[in-house]
Design a protein around this motif. Sequence first.
Motif, PDB file in Angstrom:
ATOM      1  N   GLN A 133      -9.644 -14.527  -0.113  1.00 28.70           N
ATOM      2  CA  GLN A 133      -9.409 -15.264   1.123  1.00 28.70           C
ATOM      3  C   GLN A 133      -9.641 -14.309   2.286  1.00 28.70           C
ATOM      4  O   GLN A 133      -9.139 -13.183   2.279  1.00 28.70           O
ATOM      5  N   PHE A 134     -10.404 -14.764   3.278  1.00 25.08           N
ATOM      6  CA  PHE A 134     -10.725 -13.941   4.439  1.00 25.08           C
ATOM      7  C   PHE A 134     -10.473 -14.712   5.720  1.00 25.08           C
ATOM      8  O   PHE A 134     -10.770 -15.897   5.798  1.00 25.08           O
ATOM      9  N   ASP A 135      -9.946 -14.004   6.740  1.00 27.98           N
ATOM     10  CA  ASP A 135      -9.793 -14.609   8.060  1.00 27.98           C
ATOM     11  C   ASP A 135     -10.231 -13.667   9.181  1.00 27.98           C
ATOM     12  O   ASP A 135     -10.073 -13.979  10.351  1.00 27.98           O
ATOM     13  N   LYS A 136     -10.791 -12.510   8.813  1.00 23.51           N
ATOM     14  CA  LYS A 136     -11.315 -11.554   9.787  1.00 23.51           C
ATOM     15  C   LYS A 136     -12.759 -11.236   9.424  1.00 23.51           C
ATOM     16  O   LYS A 136     -13.065 -10.920   8.270  1.00 23.51           O
ATOM     17  N   PHE A 140     -14.433  -9.749   5.947  1.00 23.19           N
ATOM     18  CA  PHE A 140     -15.288 -10.653   5.195  1.00 23.19           C
ATOM     19  C   PHE A 140     -16.643 -10.013   4.930  1.00 23.19           C
ATOM     20  O   PHE A 140     -17.134  -9.997   3.800  1.00 23.19           O
ATOM     21  N   PHE A 141     -17.242  -9.455   5.973  1.00 20.97           N
ATOM     22  CA  PHE A 141     -18.561  -8.840   5.832  1.00 20.97           C
ATOM     23  C   PHE A 141     -18.528  -7.711   4.803  1.00 20.97           C
ATOM     24  O   PHE A 141     -19.377  -7.640   3.916  1.00 20.97           O
ATOM     25  N   ILE A 142     -17.542  -6.852   4.891  1.00 20.66           N
ATOM     26  CA  ILE A 142     -17.411  -5.737   3.948  1.00 20.66           C
ATOM     27  C   ILE A 142     -17.044  -6.249   2.558  1.00 20.66           C
ATOM     28  O   ILE A 142     -17.585  -5.803   1.546  1.00 20.66           O
ATOM     29  N   GLY A 143     -16.145  -7.211   2.480  1.00 28.24           N
ATOM     30  CA  GLY A 143     -15.698  -7.758   1.204  1.00 28.24           C
ATOM     31  C   GLY A 143     -16.764  -8.516   0.436  1.00 28.24           C
ATOM     32  O   GLY A 143     -16.699  -8.643  -0.786  1.00 28.24           O
ATOM     33  N   LEU A 144     -17.774  -9.028   1.149  1.00 23.31           N
ATOM     34  CA  LEU A 144     -18.836  -9.785   0.481  1.00 23.31           C
ATOM     35  C   LEU A 144     -19.599  -8.956  -0.546  1.00 23.31           C
ATOM     36  O   LEU A 144     -20.084  -9.487  -1.543  1.00 23.31           O
ATOM     37  N   LEU A 157     -12.285 -18.397  -0.059  1.00 19.89           N
ATOM     38  CA  LEU A 157     -11.852 -19.228   1.064  1.00 19.89           C
ATOM     39  C   LEU A 157     -12.056 -18.429   2.350  1.00 19.89           C
ATOM     40  O   LEU A 157     -11.574 -17.296   2.457  1.00 19.89           O
ATOM     41  N   VAL A 158     -12.788 -19.009   3.290  1.00 17.81           N
ATOM     42  CA  VAL A 158     -13.086 -18.348   4.553  1.00 17.81           C
ATOM     43  C   VAL A 158     -12.478 -19.189   5.672  1.00 17.81           C
ATOM     44  O   VAL A 158     -12.865 -20.343   5.861  1.00 17.81           O
ATOM     45  N   LYS A 159     -11.507 -18.624   6.365  1.00 13.76           N
ATOM     46  CA  LYS A 159     -10.858 -19.324   7.484  1.00 13.76           C
ATOM     47  C   LYS A 159     -11.777 -19.236   8.698  1.00 13.76           C
ATOM     48  O   LYS A 159     -12.011 -18.153   9.222  1.00 13.76           O
ATOM     49  N   VAL A 160     -12.328 -20.381   9.109  1.00 18.54           N
ATOM     50  CA  VAL A 160     -13.297 -20.414  10.198  1.00 18.54           C
ATOM     51  C   VAL A 160     -12.846 -21.340  11.320  1.00 18.54           C
ATOM     52  O   VAL A 160     -11.961 -22.176  11.134  1.00 18.54           O
ATOM     53  N   PHE A 161     -13.482 -21.165  12.459  1.00 16.17           N
ATOM     54  CA  PHE A 161     -13.388 -22.146  13.546  1.00 16.17           C
ATOM     55  C   PHE A 161     -14.801 -22.394  14.026  1.00 16.17           C
ATOM     56  O   PHE A 161     -15.689 -21.554  13.876  1.00 16.17           O
ATOM     57  N   ARG A 162     -15.019 -23.563  14.560  1.00 18.31           N
ATOM     58  CA  ARG A 162     -16.342 -23.954  15.044  1.00 18.31           C
ATOM     59  C   ARG A 162     -16.272 -24.252  16.525  1.00 18.31           C
ATOM     60  O   ARG A 162     -15.245 -24.698  17.036  1.00 18.31           O
ATOM     61  N   ASP A 163     -17.389 -24.011  17.181  1.00 13.66           N
ATOM     62  CA  ASP A 163     -17.503 -24.399  18.582  1.00 13.66           C
ATOM     63  C   ASP A 163     -17.478 -25.917  18.654  1.00 13.66           C
ATOM     64  O   ASP A 163     -17.649 -26.612  17.652  1.00 13.66           O
ATOM     65  N   ALA A 164     -17.308 -26.427  19.853  1.00 13.17           N
ATOM     66  CA  ALA A 164     -17.215 -27.872  20.039  1.00 13.17           C
ATOM     67  C   ALA A 164     -18.475 -28.595  19.569  1.00 13.17           C
ATOM     68  O   ALA A 164     -18.407 -29.731  19.118  1.00 13.17           O
ATOM     69  N   GLU A 165     -19.625 -27.943  19.676  1.00 15.64           N
ATOM     70  CA  GLU A 165     -20.862 -28.600  19.279  1.00 15.64           C
ATOM     71  C   GLU A 165     -21.400 -27.980  17.988  1.00 15.64           C
ATOM     72  O   GLU A 165     -21.673 -26.788  17.925  1.00 15.64           O
TER      73      GLU A 165
END
Length: 189
Positions: A133-136, A140-144, A157-165
């Motif tokens: 599980q990654f949220d930073k 994430f980049f190093i752990g991949l 599991l990757v905790k993400v957020f998306r822009d409005a569009e």
Amino acid sequence: MIPSMEAARAVNYHRKDALVVATSAALRDWNAVSERRDLDLDLTDCMDRAPAVGLGLALAQPGSKVMVLDCDATLRTDLGSLATIGESKPENLVHFVFDDASHQSTGGLPVKGVDAVDFVGMARGAGYVKTYQFDKLEEFFIGLEDVMAQPGPVFVLVKVFRDAELPAMPHRSMAEGWATMRQTLLGQG
């Protein structure tokens, strides 16, 4: 939280020649960053079946790494796929789930109960060999590198957020993606 587009870029960087099955909002991000669209399968026609399609591809192509790019809302509609993958034990499968804190993949509307689902615990309980599980972004980049080196099935599991569009969906159909991937795989053999 990790910007979803940056998460997709990190996966693409570590991809090499992996086959990718992507769906829902993860597909939108992936379409914008993938450098090997000839090895991508876009699931626009049956979004909640990405794990099952990825499993079939992993079993049919045991010499290739297969990555599934899934979303929390779509996985929630087919939790049984976790058990099927765990039981089948494809060593070449990595199942990414982009857990969208912004709920942009569902039009900004939260899916009732999805935030309470422990996808990592479910995957572990279903028989996935390794879970992450990654949220930073940096972690994430190093752990991949470790994720991609593990025998599977692996769940991430990757905790993400998306822009409005959201980026646009790809214009090619699932059948066109299959045909392109098949042609590429036959050309490699």
